[in-house]
Design an enzyme around this catalytic site. Structure first.
Site, PDB file in Angstrom:
ATOM      1  N   ILE A   1      16.251   3.626   3.948  1.00  0.00           N
ATOM      2  CA  ILE A   1      15.232   4.251   2.772  1.00  0.00           C
ATOM      3  C   ILE A   1      14.004   5.360   3.319  1.00  0.00           C
ATOM      4  O   ILE A   1      13.605   5.065   4.400  1.00  0.00           O
ATOM      5  CB  ILE A   1      14.730   3.031   1.968  1.00  0.00           C
ATOM      6  CG1 ILE A   1      15.682   1.840   1.802  1.00  0.00           C
ATOM      7  CG2 ILE A   1      13.864   3.337   0.880  1.00  0.00           C
ATOM      8  CD1 ILE A   1      16.924   2.119   0.794  1.00  0.00           C
TER       9      ILE A   1
ATOM     10  N   LYS B   1      14.949 -10.082  10.452  1.00  0.00           N
ATOM     11  CA  LYS B   1      15.574  -9.664   8.776  1.00  0.00           C
ATOM     12  C   LYS B   1      16.699 -10.798   8.652  1.00  0.00           C
ATOM     13  O   LYS B   1      16.839 -10.945   7.592  1.00  0.00           O
ATOM     14  CB  LYS B   1      15.863  -8.363   8.781  1.00  0.00           C
ATOM     15  CG  LYS B   1      14.885  -7.167   8.855  1.00  0.00           C
ATOM     16  CD  LYS B   1      13.905  -7.727   7.850  1.00  0.00           C
ATOM     17  CE  LYS B   1      12.670  -6.550   7.774  1.00  0.00           C
ATOM     18  NZ  LYS B   1      11.809  -6.731   6.684  1.00  0.00           N
TER      19      LYS B   1
ATOM     20  N   TYR C   1      13.945  -6.700  15.329  1.00  0.00           N
ATOM     21  CA  TYR C   1      13.733  -6.423  13.952  1.00  0.00           C
ATOM     22  C   TYR C   1      15.155  -7.179  13.285  1.00  0.00           C
ATOM     23  O   TYR C   1      14.938  -7.690  12.263  1.00  0.00           O
ATOM     24  CB  TYR C   1      13.753  -4.718  13.872  1.00  0.00           C
ATOM     25  CG  TYR C   1      13.678  -4.560  12.326  1.00  0.00           C
ATOM     26  CD1 TYR C   1      12.366  -4.385  11.694  1.00  0.00           C
ATOM     27  CD2 TYR C   1      14.608  -4.025  11.399  1.00  0.00           C
ATOM     28  CE1 TYR C   1      12.217  -3.912  10.340  1.00  0.00           C
ATOM     29  CE2 TYR C   1      14.453  -3.604  10.258  1.00  0.00           C
ATOM     30  CZ  TYR C   1      13.592  -3.416   9.585  1.00  0.00           C
ATOM     31  OH  TYR C   1      13.221  -3.030   8.310  1.00  0.00           O
TER      32      TYR C   1
ATOM     33  N   SER D   1       0.572  -1.261   0.015  1.00  0.00           N
ATOM     34  CA  SER D   1       0.019  -0.006  -0.031  1.00  0.00           C
ATOM     35  C   SER D   1       0.698   1.252   0.132  1.00  0.00           C
ATOM     36  O   SER D   1       0.376   2.342  -0.292  1.00  0.00           O
ATOM     37  CB  SER D   1      -0.869   0.143   1.052  1.00  0.00           C
ATOM     38  OG  SER D   1      -0.196  -0.270   2.523  1.00  0.00           O
ATOM     39  N   ARG D   2       1.911   1.366   0.450  1.00  0.00           N
ATOM     40  CA  ARG D   2       2.879   2.457   0.645  1.00  0.00           C
ATOM     41  C   ARG D   2       4.571   2.248   0.472  1.00  0.00           C
ATOM     42  O   ARG D   2       4.679   0.956   0.648  1.00  0.00           O
ATOM     43  CB  ARG D   2       2.353   3.148   1.811  1.00  0.00           C
ATOM     44  CG  ARG D   2       2.440   2.500   3.027  1.00  0.00           C
ATOM     45  CD  ARG D   2       1.806   3.215   4.227  1.00  0.00           C
ATOM     46  NE  ARG D   2       1.560   2.405   5.361  1.00  0.00           N
ATOM     47  CZ  ARG D   2       2.284   2.309   6.346  1.00  0.00           C
ATOM     48  NH1 ARG D   2       3.377   2.674   6.321  1.00  0.00           N
ATOM     49  NH2 ARG D   2       2.133   1.526   7.478  1.00  0.00           N
TER      50      ARG D   2
ATOM     51  N   ASN E   1       7.007  -8.377   1.651  1.00  0.00           N
ATOM     52  CA  ASN E   1       7.684  -6.658   1.837  1.00  0.00           C
ATOM     53  C   ASN E   1       7.041  -6.310   3.071  1.00  0.00           C
ATOM     54  O   ASN E   1       7.485  -5.519   3.796  1.00  0.00           O
ATOM     55  CB  ASN E   1       7.327  -5.921   0.785  1.00  0.00           C
ATOM     56  CG  ASN E   1       7.727  -4.539   0.999  1.00  0.00           C
ATOM     57  OD1 ASN E   1       8.600  -3.907   0.968  1.00  0.00           O
ATOM     58  ND2 ASN E   1       6.351  -3.788   1.146  1.00  0.00           N
TER      59      ASN E   1
HETATM   60  P1  NAP Z   1       6.038   1.218   5.712  1.00  0.00           P
HETATM   61  O1  NAP Z   1       6.267   2.559   4.874  1.00  0.00           O
HETATM   62  O2  NAP Z   1       5.815   1.326   6.974  1.00  0.00           O
HETATM   63  O3  NAP Z   1       5.179   0.181   4.918  1.00  0.00           O
HETATM   64  C1  NAP Z   1       4.987  -1.240   5.737  1.00  0.00           C
HETATM   65  C2  NAP Z   1       3.986  -1.763   4.691  1.00  0.00           C
HETATM   66  O4  NAP Z   1       3.670  -3.125   5.416  1.00  0.00           O
HETATM   67  C3  NAP Z   1       2.609  -1.216   4.575  1.00  0.00           C
HETATM   68  O5  NAP Z   1       2.068  -1.357   3.432  1.00  0.00           O
HETATM   69  C4  NAP Z   1       1.655  -1.973   5.764  1.00  0.00           C
HETATM   70  O6  NAP Z   1       0.316  -1.964   5.175  1.00  0.00           O
HETATM   71  C5  NAP Z   1       2.253  -3.434   5.642  1.00  0.00           C
HETATM   72  N1  NAP Z   1       1.900  -4.110   6.745  1.00  0.00           N
HETATM   73  C6  NAP Z   1       2.185  -3.921   8.176  1.00  0.00           C
HETATM   74  N2  NAP Z   1       1.920  -4.931   8.820  1.00  0.00           N
HETATM   75  C7  NAP Z   1       1.196  -5.689   8.075  1.00  0.00           C
HETATM   76  C8  NAP Z   1       0.349  -6.805   8.444  1.00  0.00           C
HETATM   77  N3  NAP Z   1       0.341  -7.377   9.694  1.00  0.00           N
HETATM   78  N4  NAP Z   1      -0.177  -7.605   7.390  1.00  0.00           N
HETATM   79  C9  NAP Z   1      -0.151  -7.029   6.124  1.00  0.00           C
HETATM   80  N5  NAP Z   1       0.525  -5.993   5.828  1.00  0.00           N
HETATM   81  C10 NAP Z   1       1.181  -5.301   6.736  1.00  0.00           C
HETATM   82  O7  NAP Z   1       7.590   0.457   5.435  1.00  0.00           O
HETATM   83  P2  NAP Z   1       8.823   0.570   4.327  1.00  0.00           P
HETATM   84  O8  NAP Z   1       9.684   1.365   4.718  1.00  0.00           O
HETATM   85  O9  NAP Z   1       8.173   0.695   2.970  1.00  0.00           O
HETATM   86  O10 NAP Z   1       9.183  -0.973   4.376  1.00  0.00           O
HETATM   87  C11 NAP Z   1       9.072  -2.078   3.608  1.00  0.00           C
HETATM   88  C12 NAP Z   1       9.759  -3.404   4.055  1.00  0.00           C
HETATM   89  O11 NAP Z   1      11.163  -3.012   3.683  1.00  0.00           O
HETATM   90  C13 NAP Z   1       9.623  -3.972   5.495  1.00  0.00           C
HETATM   91  O12 NAP Z   1       9.735  -5.356   5.576  1.00  0.00           O
HETATM   92  C14 NAP Z   1      10.755  -3.296   6.031  1.00  0.00           C
HETATM   93  O13 NAP Z   1      11.149  -3.681   7.191  1.00  0.00           O
HETATM   94  C15 NAP Z   1      11.843  -3.049   5.073  1.00  0.00           C
HETATM   95  N6  NAP Z   1      13.110  -2.073   5.219  1.00  0.00           N
HETATM   96  C16 NAP Z   1      12.754  -0.935   5.031  1.00  0.00           C
HETATM   97  C17 NAP Z   1      13.824  -0.072   5.459  1.00  0.00           C
HETATM   98  C18 NAP Z   1      13.594   1.455   5.267  1.00  0.00           C
HETATM   99  O14 NAP Z   1      14.816   2.072   5.535  1.00  0.00           O
HETATM  100  N7  NAP Z   1      12.419   2.302   5.272  1.00  0.00           N
HETATM  101  C19 NAP Z   1      15.225  -0.554   5.310  1.00  0.00           C
HETATM  102  C20 NAP Z   1      15.095  -2.041   5.368  1.00  0.00           C
HETATM  103  C21 NAP Z   1      14.096  -2.844   5.264  1.00  0.00           C
HETATM  104  P3  NAP Z   1      -0.849  -1.188   6.249  1.00  0.00           P
HETATM  105  O15 NAP Z   1      -0.125   0.033   6.936  1.00  0.00           O
HETATM  106  O16 NAP Z   1      -1.944  -1.156   5.756  1.00  0.00           O
HETATM  107  O17 NAP Z   1      -0.748  -2.351   7.240  1.00  0.00           O
END
Ligand code: NAP
Length: 249
Positions: free
Chosen positions: A190, A161, A157, A15-16, A92
């Site tokens: 990110i 991971k 976390y 979604s985002r 993801n």
């Molecule tokens: P984000 O903006 O917080 O988005 C998280 C996404 O996960 C949202 O679409 C959320 O949807 C969904 N989600 C959370 N809990 C859920 C559940 N129980 N069931 C289904 N969907 C769920 O995060 P992001 O930064 O894009 O991160 C995406 C992935 O990349 C994650 O796995 C994160 O750990 C990884 N990551 C991110 C970074 C970074 O710097 N941002 C770095 C390394 C790894 P709803 O809100 O609708 O639930």
């Protein structure tokens, strides 16, 4: 059933943030995009659907908690019934519950392990049999640089991971002979809502650790995911591709 030759791409957490960027990347090839998210406020999912529509892609979104095994089984049976077998699964969805281990509660630990790691087991298992039967398919799991190098305040976390990395390599070995590939992308720092909530001091500290001196964009990550799921990566499985501006080499 999907009668066209378009790939069916399922993105959890679509979604985002990074998931949305991945969805938009696949929209460029006119894939059948299925988004999974969980927040009852589905404004972000609607926005992503609207952005995908601008690419001429009618996405479907489902509100499902990917940590719930039963809900995931039902989700994929509905997806496969409506669109055909998943060609690409992008695991993801992820959350953080950051705090030092001394203060971490059992629920901080359990929530992160359930959403970040158990969901990967749930969704991967749900697509594996149909993919094996079809003798094709690709899974890309989103890990993190902290699964490799650790991070104070993120023991839960980082463990989830790092777990994804071990899971990815094990399943890759199990299914390689069946024509399936399983890889992981480990993003660094990110620019998404997940990192927007971090205190300025923490952000500055992260930036100091990045040789390229900038945060990554969701698109930077999406390009790696897309490439791993493409024919260009046909001989690549069981790998963790780091997308982090040099933060970890
Ligand atoms: P984000 O903006 O917080 O988005 C998280 C996404 O996960 C949202 O679409 C959320 O949807 C969904 N989600 C959370 N809990 C859920 C559940 N129980 N069931 C289904 N969907 C769920 O995060 P992001 O930064 O894009 O991160 C995406 C992935 O990349 C994650 O796995 C994160 O750990 C990884 N990551 C991110 C970074 C970074 O710097 N941002 C770095 C390394 C790894 P709803 O809100 O609708 O639930």
């Amino acid at each position: 059933m999907n009668e066209s030759s378009s790939r069916v791409v399922v993105i959890t957490g679509g979604s985002r943030g990074i998931g949305r960027a991945v969805a938009l990347r696949f929209a460029e090839e006119k894939a059948v995009v299925v988004l999974v998210h969980y927040d009852p406020d589905d404004e972000a999912a609607r926005e992503t659907e609207a952005l995908l529509a601008e690419h001429g892609v009618k996405a479907s979104s489902y509100r499902v908690d990917v940590s719930s095994r039963q809900a995931v089984v039902e989700l994929f049976s509905e997806i496969h019934e409506s669109f055909g077998v998943t060609d690409v699964l992008v695991n993801n969805a992820g959350i953080t519950r950051d705090t030092l281990l001394m203060r971490m509660t059992e629920s901080d630990w359990d929530a992160v392990m359930q959403v970040n790691l158990k969901s990967v087991f749930n969704c991967t298992q749900a697509v594996l049999r149909p993919m094996v039967k079809k003798r094709g398919g690709c899974i890309v799991n989103i890990s993190s640089v902290v699964g490799q190098i650790g991070n104070a305040g993120q023991a839960n976390y980082a463990a989830s991971k790092a777990g994804i990395m071990g899971f990815t390599k094990s399943v890759a070995r199990e299914v390689a002979g069946r024509g399936l590939r399983v890889n992981a992308v480990a993003p660094g720092f990110i620019d998404t809502e997940m990192t927007a909530v971090l205190p300025e001091k923490v952000k500055e500290e992260f930036l100091r650790q990045i040789p390229m001196s900038r945060m990554g964009t969701p698109r930077d990550v999406a390009e790696a995911v897309y490439w791993l799921a493409s024919e260009a990566a046909a001989y690549i499985t069981g790998q963790v591709i780091h997308v982090n501006g040099g933060m970890y080499m």
